[in-house]
Design a protein around this motif. Structure first.
Motif, short mmCIF file in Angstrom:
data_model
loop_
_atom_site.label_atom_id
_atom_site.label_comp_id
_atom_site.label_asym_id
_atom_site.label_seq_id
_atom_site.Cartn_x
_atom_site.Cartn_y
_atom_site.Cartn_z
N LEU B 257 -2.10 2.53 3.29
CA LEU B 257 -2.40 2.31 4.71
C LEU B 257 -1.46 1.27 5.32
O LEU B 257 -0.99 0.37 4.63
CB LEU B 257 -3.83 1.79 4.87
CG LEU B 257 -4.95 2.68 4.36
CD1 LEU B 257 -6.29 1.97 4.53
CD2 LEU B 257 -4.95 4.02 5.11
N HIS B 258 -1.24 1.38 6.61
CA HIS B 258 -0.46 0.40 7.38
C HIS B 258 -1.15 -0.96 7.24
O HIS B 258 -2.32 -1.11 7.56
CB HIS B 258 -0.46 0.86 8.84
CG HIS B 258 0.46 0.09 9.73
ND1 HIS B 258 0.27 -1.24 10.02
CD2 HIS B 258 1.57 0.46 10.42
CE1 HIS B 258 1.22 -1.64 10.84
NE2 HIS B 258 2.03 -0.63 11.10
N SER B 259 -0.41 -1.95 6.75
CA SER B 259 -1.05 -3.24 6.46
C SER B 259 -1.33 -4.05 7.73
O SER B 259 -2.07 -5.02 7.68
CB SER B 259 -0.20 -4.05 5.49
OG SER B 259 1.05 -4.35 6.07
N GLY B 260 -0.71 -3.66 8.84
CA GLY B 260 -1.04 -4.32 10.10
C GLY B 260 -2.38 -3.84 10.60
O GLY B 260 -3.26 -4.63 10.96
N HIS B 261 -2.56 -2.54 10.57
CA HIS B 261 -3.79 -1.98 11.12
C HIS B 261 -4.98 -2.11 10.15
O HIS B 261 -6.13 -2.08 10.58
CB HIS B 261 -3.60 -0.50 11.47
CG HIS B 261 -2.57 -0.31 12.56
ND1 HIS B 261 -2.57 -1.08 13.70
CD2 HIS B 261 -1.51 0.53 12.67
CE1 HIS B 261 -1.56 -0.71 14.47
NE2 HIS B 261 -0.89 0.25 13.87
N TYR B 262 -4.69 -2.22 8.84
CA TYR B 262 -5.80 -2.22 7.88
C TYR B 262 -5.82 -3.41 6.91
O TYR B 262 -6.72 -3.49 6.08
CB TYR B 262 -5.83 -0.89 7.12
CG TYR B 262 -6.05 0.26 8.06
CD1 TYR B 262 -7.29 0.43 8.67
CD2 TYR B 262 -5.03 1.14 8.40
CE1 TYR B 262 -7.51 1.45 9.58
CE2 TYR B 262 -5.24 2.17 9.31
CZ TYR B 262 -6.47 2.32 9.89
OH TYR B 262 -6.69 3.33 10.80
N ILE B 358 2.26 -2.02 3.41
CA ILE B 358 1.09 -1.17 3.20
C ILE B 358 0.00 -1.88 2.42
O ILE B 358 0.25 -2.88 1.74
CB ILE B 358 1.47 0.12 2.42
CG1 ILE B 358 2.16 -0.25 1.09
CG2 ILE B 358 2.34 1.03 3.25
CD1 ILE B 358 2.20 0.87 0.11
#
Lengths: 512, 512
Positions: B257-262, B358
């Motif tokens: 997953l995108h580490s900014g969003h999640y 991620i």
């Protein structure tokens, strides 16, 4: 920033105010917006046909030339802003009035690199029209349908930058067309800046803005970039996290050792890295390093705003494949208000086929830290570094010397790069935030309310855009969330195009 | 095995006895051994010239044919023991006496695979003689020097299996020659078994021994394999750890997953793996899983034996590049008495150039567990598995299903393989141990004392060799520790060759 009683009160008042539309924008009727959209599709497809990876300055210049002409013919005064061969475009609408607020609209003309083979069309630079077939696949339809007869809002235009970010630029031009067609004029002084290197992290925007401070002078910045909330409801975003990167290496023996002869004897760096990482977070995923979260102050007003975001967390967890989330925030939005500490990669010796019976000589973790306006990269990095030292580690640059090895039991290196972009935040009760809220609710009403996102988790170069002018900002995304931004088969939903024109018309006509 | 008062007493008596040489072997004088060595070098070089990677059965048969002839011409009755085309060789010295103890000497005729390009000589199968030059490099000298004039004990023969394990085979043949030249005879009934697949972990030795139980029947087994203590002092080894392997996978979100969003929201599997590994050991490197060490009982006698091993731990730590060791044992030897739990590899997503922002979808640790006779692979594996479950993990086979993901917060898989070889141990006061001690001190004296190693850290197939016949054993290594065993430029120091002949002569002539 401490939550003083005065600030708390201000927030409460602001929140109350947001529910009352003091002055309304001129709402553009859906059918007129639709007609204006149809009149602009030819230009939209033309613009999408010009490649725009900023690694090719010549392509950037072709886009600037095309856009300069498009803005000029609508009456804008334009100026190409030099940027090492990849110019940005500035445009100003005529009729500036000294007593009126000036709004700078930011969009970007460059696009992500493409891998044509991954696209289900001839070329990412040859936009096509598609509709969803009964089997759920997107099938191409004649793009002539865009120009005659009824247009289905669920149709989509596929092509690079269709959503990110040429779509919003064309919506702005079409909104101006709508305004002019009705004989109207903007209610604010309108300036536009089109970045040419946003997809590279906007490395040059601050420098270019600094060089043109007077030209760009404004009272507020509106950023049209990124996707709307997944529900596709009108969306206002007031900030985003920044990013920093770190590499943590724990050193073990000088060379990998036979694990039979030295297991139980030579300390294992993978085990030590595990212990070190484990010491940074508790079992619920919360960072336990003192001070890591303490700068973030969320009051009732902020929590109310966050709780109102219509995230479907049950569906989200199902999609991500997780039964529970980390316990950093009470919900998704709240979690994004805090800095993160994420292990994005980890390695020691080999796994899988090449695994060997050794005590590895080192173990590495790649970390990313998402920052917030109050907890910046320097602050968080220092906390992590101090924590590592507090666990008994002696930090070295590069690799330890024999002398280091003889002297220090625990050896590590911690390399910290704060270059991932700064966090940005603008008050949810700033004048520009209230103005944008009024423009949007004036156009779309308050049922449902617009989605208001205090802080996006991901990092976009907002800080770089706003830090030179130091004025409040608001991000008003216009494109559908499922637009495949940055990937193959990027697309824009036509319903979003029409509503985007309506949104921009609302902003242009809303008295500030 | 509990340390009952009776056993403690026995150990104390045994330790006391070991200091008194009750019956002495006929000590072979150094000059006679040297002469005998020189007489055998031709055969030694011939034997080293026959390739012996057991992946080529034809080569193994050539070695067996050569060795069968060498044993026969010295009077042994020989028998080739079938083993799927890679026969082992059995040899028995004539003159068996019913009232005497029978000793089975184990060595192996196969060798590690070679990578000829890594060797500083024409071929690993073309042995050469070298001496150390002033600059510390090994330089080739005319091998004719082996056969005429004085031989420098520091010269070395380089070639595959020069030490591991054809050297000891030739020392045995030369010791028999010495015995016969003096008109003597062994004091024990002598049987010899030459393994043909030791370098593959002796997968077939138990089966072959089982098929020839009567032929191999004996009162004790002496194993000549592996290196002597680093000091090159006479060495007796009474056991070695076994090995088991495990793979631990902690699952995160279904996809990276995108580490900014999640980041802060979707639990990070690398972080969780770190926490899980950290929960298994304390900061001093000791396993904290209850029961992991509790089966190992060390008494004062054992500790005294271990403390007497002349390990230079200051030099060892310097060589390994560590300031401190794990605190499993009070010293190196004591650490090797305990099972180990070692992270031999670890990985999650990418590190270095390919790192991405991620939350990884999984994190993996490759473990190896060194086992002891009292704490076997099944016992230790179960403890680790139970510990993982106790930390709240639901264990799956393969990858989790969507249902698993919806139901369980913590998901992992734990794959355990106990196939790395079993631990083996023989009492330090067994009759064969005392007999070997007497033979060695009868030959070399007690100043300094032989090095007695209760348990080697590494895993050799001792258990596989001894488990069929279930008699006490002792390992008597004969070759120099710096022989480059298993690697390029394997070698044997000529002084070790001569002393090996003396050691074997001592064993052969020592009344049991």
């Amino acid at each position: 920033m401490s939550p003083t009683p005065v600030r708390k009160l201000a927030l409460l008042i602001a929140t109350a105010c947001l529910s009352v539309n003091v002055v309304q924008a001129a709402s553009l009727a859906p059918d007129i917006a639709q007609k204006q959209a149809q009149a602009s599709y030819r230009e939209y497809l033309d613009l999408l046909s010009i490649p725009n990876d900023s690694i090719v300055p010549e392509d950037i210049r072709r886009n600037v030339t095309w856009l300069e002409e498009a803005f000029r013919k609508r009456g804008f005064a334009t100026q190409s802003l030099d940027n090492d061969g990849k110019p940005m475009l500035f445009a100003e609408y005529p009729g500036k009035q000294a007593g009126r607020k000036t709004v700078l609209f930011y969009m970007h003309l460059d696009g992500q690199p493409v891998i044509p083979a991954q696209w289900a069309q001839k070329s990412p630079w040859t936009p096509v029209l598609k509709q969803k077939a009964a089997n759920g696949n997107w099938e191409e339809i004649d793009s002539a349908k865009l120009f005659a007869g009824a247009v289905d809002p669920e149709w989509r235009v596929f092509g690079r930058s269709s959503s990110d970010d040429k779509g919003p630029i064309m919506m702005m031009l079409a909104a101006i067309d709508a305004l002019k067609a009705a004989g109207g004029a903007p209610a604010v002084n309108v300036k536009v800046i089109l970045d040419s290197e946003e997809e590279k992290g906007s490395p040059s925007i601050a420098k270019v803005m600094q060089a043109h401070r007077d030209l760009l002078a404004c009272d507020a910045i509106v950023i049209h970039d990124g996707p709307m909330h997944a529900t596709n409801r009108p969306t206002l975003v007031f900030g985003n996290r920044g990013a920093a990167k770190a590499k943590l290496v724990v050193f073990g023996p000088k060379s990998p050792l036979h694990s039979g002869h030295y297991g139980n004897y030579a300390p294992n760096p993978a085990q030590r890295l595990a212990t070190l990482l484990a010491s940074m977070k508790d079992d619920t995923g919360r960072v336990t390093i003192p001070g890591y979260y303490s700068k973030v102050r969320l009051g009732d007003a902020e929590r109310k705003i966050m709780a109102a975001v219509p995230d479907d967390e049950v569906a989200l967890k199902r999609r991500l494949g997780i039964a529970q989330t980390d316990k950093v925030g009470a919900n998704y939005q709240e979690a994004m208000q805090y800095p993160s500490l994420n292990v994005r990669g980890m390695g020691a010796a080999a796994i899988g086929d090449k695994v060997a019976n050794i005590v590895p000589d080192k173990a590495e973790a790649e970390l990313d830290l998402r920052t917030t306006p109050d907890s910046d990269a320097a602050y968080l990095g220092k906390l992590v570094e101090q924590h590592i030292v507090k666990q008994g580690y002696h930090l070295v640059q590069g690799t330890p010397t024999d002398e280091d090895r003889a002297r220090y039991d625990k050896l590590a290196s911690f390399t910290y790069q704060s270059e991932g972009g700064n966090a940005a935040g603008s008050p949810i009760d700033s004048p520009v935030a209230k103005w944008a809220y009024q423009a949007i609710t004036g156009t779309f009403g308050t049922n449902p309310e617009p989605v208001r996102i205090r802080m996006m988790g991901g990092t976009v170069p907002t800080a770089e855009i706003v830090e030179v002018l130091k004025v409040p900002f608001v991000i008003v995304p216009l494109v559908n969330a499922d637009n495949n931004q940055h990937a193959a088969n990027e697309n824009l939903r036509l319903g979003n195009y029409t509503n985007g024109i309506r949104t921009l018309h609302g902003l242009l006509t809303q008295p500030f």
